[in-house]
Motif scaffolding. Structure first.
Motif, mmCIF file in Angstrom:
data_model
loop_
_atom_site.group_PDB
_atom_site.id
_atom_site.type_symbol
_atom_site.label_atom_id
_atom_site.label_comp_id
_atom_site.label_asym_id
_atom_site.label_seq_id
_atom_site.Cartn_x
_atom_site.Cartn_y
_atom_site.Cartn_z
ATOM 1 N N LEU A 38 -48.146 16.384 27.534
ATOM 2 C CA LEU A 38 -46.892 15.507 27.993
ATOM 3 C C LEU A 38 -45.721 15.789 27.242
ATOM 4 O O LEU A 38 -45.689 16.259 25.965
ATOM 5 N N VAL A 39 -44.592 16.245 28.007
ATOM 6 C CA VAL A 39 -43.418 16.651 27.288
ATOM 7 C C VAL A 39 -42.453 15.482 27.716
ATOM 8 O O VAL A 39 -42.098 15.247 28.985
ATOM 9 N N ARG A 40 -41.960 15.268 26.621
ATOM 10 C CA ARG A 40 -40.661 14.208 26.793
ATOM 11 C C ARG A 40 -39.412 14.694 26.300
ATOM 12 O O ARG A 40 -39.411 15.068 25.122
ATOM 13 N N LEU A 41 -38.289 14.507 26.886
ATOM 14 C CA LEU A 41 -37.365 14.844 26.452
ATOM 15 C C LEU A 41 -35.858 13.839 26.579
ATOM 16 O O LEU A 41 -35.990 13.079 27.641
ATOM 17 N N PRO A 42 -35.472 13.604 25.450
ATOM 18 C CA PRO A 42 -34.285 12.406 25.527
ATOM 19 C C PRO A 42 -33.140 12.890 26.070
ATOM 20 O O PRO A 42 -31.860 12.590 25.396
ATOM 21 N N ILE A 43 -33.329 12.776 27.251
ATOM 22 C CA ILE A 43 -31.940 12.972 28.001
ATOM 23 C C ILE A 43 -31.631 11.497 28.838
ATOM 24 O O ILE A 43 -32.227 10.841 29.856
ATOM 25 N N ARG A 44 -30.732 10.782 28.307
ATOM 26 C CA ARG A 44 -30.286 9.559 28.664
ATOM 27 C C ARG A 44 -29.265 9.563 29.624
ATOM 28 O O ARG A 44 -28.005 9.389 29.662
ATOM 29 N N LEU A 45 -29.791 9.418 30.931
ATOM 30 C CA LEU A 45 -28.812 9.486 32.156
ATOM 31 C C LEU A 45 -28.285 7.893 32.270
ATOM 32 O O LEU A 45 -27.080 7.797 32.634
ATOM 33 N N GLY A 46 -29.020 7.192 31.694
ATOM 34 C CA GLY A 46 -28.510 5.658 31.911
ATOM 35 C C GLY A 46 -27.158 5.619 31.434
ATOM 36 O O GLY A 46 -26.419 4.771 31.929
ATOM 37 N N GLU A 47 -26.904 6.129 30.269
ATOM 38 C CA GLU A 47 -25.609 5.882 29.526
ATOM 39 C C GLU A 47 -24.414 6.341 30.309
ATOM 40 O O GLU A 47 -23.416 5.927 30.320
ATOM 41 N N ASP A 48 -24.706 7.601 30.895
ATOM 42 C CA ASP A 48 -23.694 7.930 32.065
ATOM 43 C C ASP A 48 -23.417 7.201 33.018
ATOM 44 O O ASP A 48 -22.326 6.613 33.546
ATOM 45 N N VAL A 49 -24.567 6.734 33.956
ATOM 46 C CA VAL A 49 -24.461 6.029 35.087
ATOM 47 C C VAL A 49 -24.005 4.488 34.809
ATOM 48 O O VAL A 49 -22.999 4.377 35.714
ATOM 49 N N PHE A 50 -24.657 3.864 33.965
ATOM 50 C CA PHE A 50 -24.340 2.462 33.863
ATOM 51 C C PHE A 50 -23.122 2.058 33.305
ATOM 52 O O PHE A 50 -22.463 1.101 33.617
ATOM 53 N N VAL A 51 -22.173 3.110 32.606
ATOM 54 C CA VAL A 51 -21.187 3.048 31.969
ATOM 55 C C VAL A 51 -20.148 3.654 32.839
ATOM 56 O O VAL A 51 -18.879 3.027 33.417
ATOM 57 N N ASN A 52 -20.304 4.822 33.457
ATOM 58 C CA ASN A 52 -19.326 5.748 34.414
ATOM 59 C C ASN A 52 -19.497 5.623 35.737
ATOM 60 O O ASN A 52 -18.637 6.473 36.300
ATOM 61 N N GLY A 53 -20.695 5.434 35.842
ATOM 62 C CA GLY A 53 -21.038 5.369 37.613
ATOM 63 C C GLY A 53 -21.751 6.833 37.844
ATOM 64 O O GLY A 53 -21.949 6.949 39.231
ATOM 65 N N ARG A 54 -21.714 7.862 37.223
ATOM 66 C CA ARG A 54 -22.070 9.104 37.524
ATOM 67 C C ARG A 54 -22.691 9.794 36.455
ATOM 68 O O ARG A 54 -22.686 9.592 35.311
ATOM 69 N N ILE A 55 -23.640 10.958 36.921
ATOM 70 C CA ILE A 55 -24.104 11.642 35.829
ATOM 71 C C ILE A 55 -23.061 12.684 35.425
ATOM 72 O O ILE A 55 -22.618 13.741 36.036
ATOM 73 N N SER A 56 -22.892 12.793 33.989
ATOM 74 C CA SER A 56 -21.857 13.947 33.366
ATOM 75 C C SER A 56 -22.078 15.305 33.582
ATOM 76 O O SER A 56 -23.392 15.638 33.960
ATOM 77 N N ASP A 57 -21.342 16.109 33.402
ATOM 78 C CA ASP A 57 -21.582 17.564 33.531
ATOM 79 C C ASP A 57 -22.506 18.016 32.536
ATOM 80 O O ASP A 57 -23.484 18.753 32.772
ATOM 81 N N ARG A 58 -22.520 17.622 31.453
ATOM 82 C CA ARG A 58 -23.109 17.709 30.256
ATOM 83 C C ARG A 58 -24.736 17.521 30.473
ATOM 84 O O ARG A 58 -25.385 18.406 30.426
ATOM 85 N N ASN A 59 -25.016 16.353 31.068
ATOM 86 C CA ASN A 59 -26.204 15.905 31.488
ATOM 87 C C ASN A 59 -26.859 16.474 32.684
ATOM 88 O O ASN A 59 -28.043 16.755 32.674
ATOM 89 N N THR A 60 -25.895 16.981 33.543
ATOM 90 C CA THR A 60 -26.456 17.674 34.647
ATOM 91 C C THR A 60 -27.007 19.041 34.348
ATOM 92 O O THR A 60 -28.009 19.332 34.590
ATOM 93 N N ASP A 61 -26.367 19.850 33.245
ATOM 94 C CA ASP A 61 -26.727 21.069 32.875
ATOM 95 C C ASP A 61 -27.858 20.920 32.053
ATOM 96 O O ASP A 61 -29.036 21.777 32.251
ATOM 97 N N ARG A 62 -28.190 19.935 31.262
ATOM 98 C CA ARG A 62 -29.405 19.593 30.525
ATOM 99 C C ARG A 62 -30.437 19.346 31.489
ATOM 100 O O ARG A 62 -31.630 19.695 31.289
ATOM 101 N N LEU A 63 -30.302 18.748 32.343
ATOM 102 C CA LEU A 63 -31.351 18.428 33.559
ATOM 103 C C LEU A 63 -31.910 19.561 34.087
ATOM 104 O O LEU A 63 -33.160 20.074 34.386
ATOM 105 N N VAL A 64 -30.998 20.494 34.527
ATOM 106 C CA VAL A 64 -31.102 21.731 35.114
ATOM 107 C C VAL A 64 -31.931 22.688 34.472
ATOM 108 O O VAL A 64 -33.019 23.042 34.688
ATOM 109 N N ASN A 65 -31.623 22.610 32.827
ATOM 110 C CA ASN A 65 -32.436 23.307 31.968
ATOM 111 C C ASN A 65 -33.876 22.740 31.866
ATOM 112 O O ASN A 65 -34.775 23.519 31.828
ATOM 113 N N ALA A 66 -33.898 21.611 31.917
ATOM 114 C CA ALA A 66 -35.254 20.915 31.556
ATOM 115 C C ALA A 66 -36.034 21.201 32.830
ATOM 116 O O ALA A 66 -37.233 21.480 32.619
ATOM 117 N N MET A 67 -35.491 21.279 34.019
ATOM 118 C CA MET A 67 -36.452 21.452 35.243
ATOM 119 C C MET A 67 -36.704 22.929 35.365
ATOM 120 O O MET A 67 -37.984 23.165 35.769
#
Length: 295
Positions: A38-67
């Motif tokens: 099991l690998v768990r990565l603390p990428i908190r998409l909720g703080e982007d989406v629930f506050v600003n309505g969209r996934i930030s460029d920073r977290n998009t880059d982190r998601l791409v690298n994680a995948m």
């Protein structure tokens, strides 16, 4: 004997996970599912989406690298089949589909955005049946960062399931009003009315951590009294103390109080005394869904 490898990717609102299972097939015997890694990565998409309505460029880059990393890890493990599911945060992100398309182009990982109903059905395909007794009734609660799924089981079968936008990251950002809590309370009371021998089954990283902190053996339930006491204890500590003295990860130390509140509210409203913690969740359900869909 044949040992096969399956993987599940769970893209939640508070973190993302890659779970790898050995699936052991032997003629004349029941198929066995054994957690491999099991690998768990603390990428908190909720703080982007629930506050600003969209996934930030920073977290998009982190998601791409994680995948990309997950794709390589699955190759190293020899995974023959995987399924990647995104839940509440990705569902609500204005750029969710765009982000998923970008991830596929960059990593080859295909992600499916699932709704609350499908999320609950996938979770129900786990080893819950080993916990649930037909002569008892259960409320299954899966607490996530963006939403919480509530499923009522009677006579070993699902009676009703509902997703509420009451999640730990939303609560952390003060985005859940009292009206929604009241709506949840009424829904719970209406749907367990008249059910005897009711207990709660909890899933999610926070309740698993609470069970570990309790020192109880796997299979031993938490009591409502202990959980309520732990809630007040956690509240008495600063964020820093929860990290340094309790050893919680920073991305767990701020949300664990909110998860505990969800469980104790449900238990209090329904008069439930026991919370079972079988340590299963969406990732485990994905593995089972993958396997039994093809067999």
């Amino acid at each position: 004997m044949k040992v096969r490898k399956f993987a599940a990717i769970d893209i939640g609102s508070n973190a993302i996970r890659l779970l790898t299972h050995n699936v052991i097939e032997e003629e004349g015997k029941k198929t066995l599912f054994r957690k491999s890694a099991l690998v768990r990565l603390p990428i908190r998409l909720g703080e982007d989406v629930f506050v600003n309505g969209r996934i930030s460029d920073r977290n998009t880059d982190r998601l791409v690298n994680a995948m990309k990393a997950f794709q390589l890890l699955m190759k190293v493990h020899g995974v023959e089949k995987y399924m990647a599911c995104a839940t509440s945060a990705m569902r609500e992100a204005a750029n969710g589909e765009e982000v998923i398309a970008g991830i596929f182009d960059a990593s080859g990982v295909n992600i499916e955005i699932i709704d609350g109903e499908k999320e609950a059905s996938i979770i129900a395909s786990t080893d819950l049946k080993n916990v649930i007794k037909k002569d008892e009734n259960y409320l299954y609660i899966d607490v996530g960062g963006g939403s919480t799924e509530f499923t009522v089981f009677t006579e070993g079968e699902i009676k009703i399931s509902q997703s509420f936008k009451i999640g730990t990251v939303r609560l952390l950002n003060d985005m859940v009003d009292e009206g929604l809590w009241k709506e949840l309370e009424l829904w719970l009371k209406n749907n367990v009315k008249g059910l005897a021998n009711l207990s709660i089954i909890g899933s999610g990283g926070n309740i698993n951590k609470l069970h570990k902190m309790s020192g109880r053996k796997l299979g031993d339930p938490l009591s409502y009294v202990w959980l309520k006491g732990q809630y007040h204890f956690l509240q008495s500590l600063t964020f820093e103390e929860r990290v340094s003295e309790l050893g919680l990860n920073p991305d767990r130390a701020d949300v664990i109080i909110h998860a505990t509140r969800i469980f104790i509210n449900a238990a209090k409203w329904l008069g439930v005394k026991k919370i079972h913690v079988p340590k299963i969740g969406l990732s485990d359900g994905i593995i089972k869904t993958l396997y039994y869909t093809e067999n």
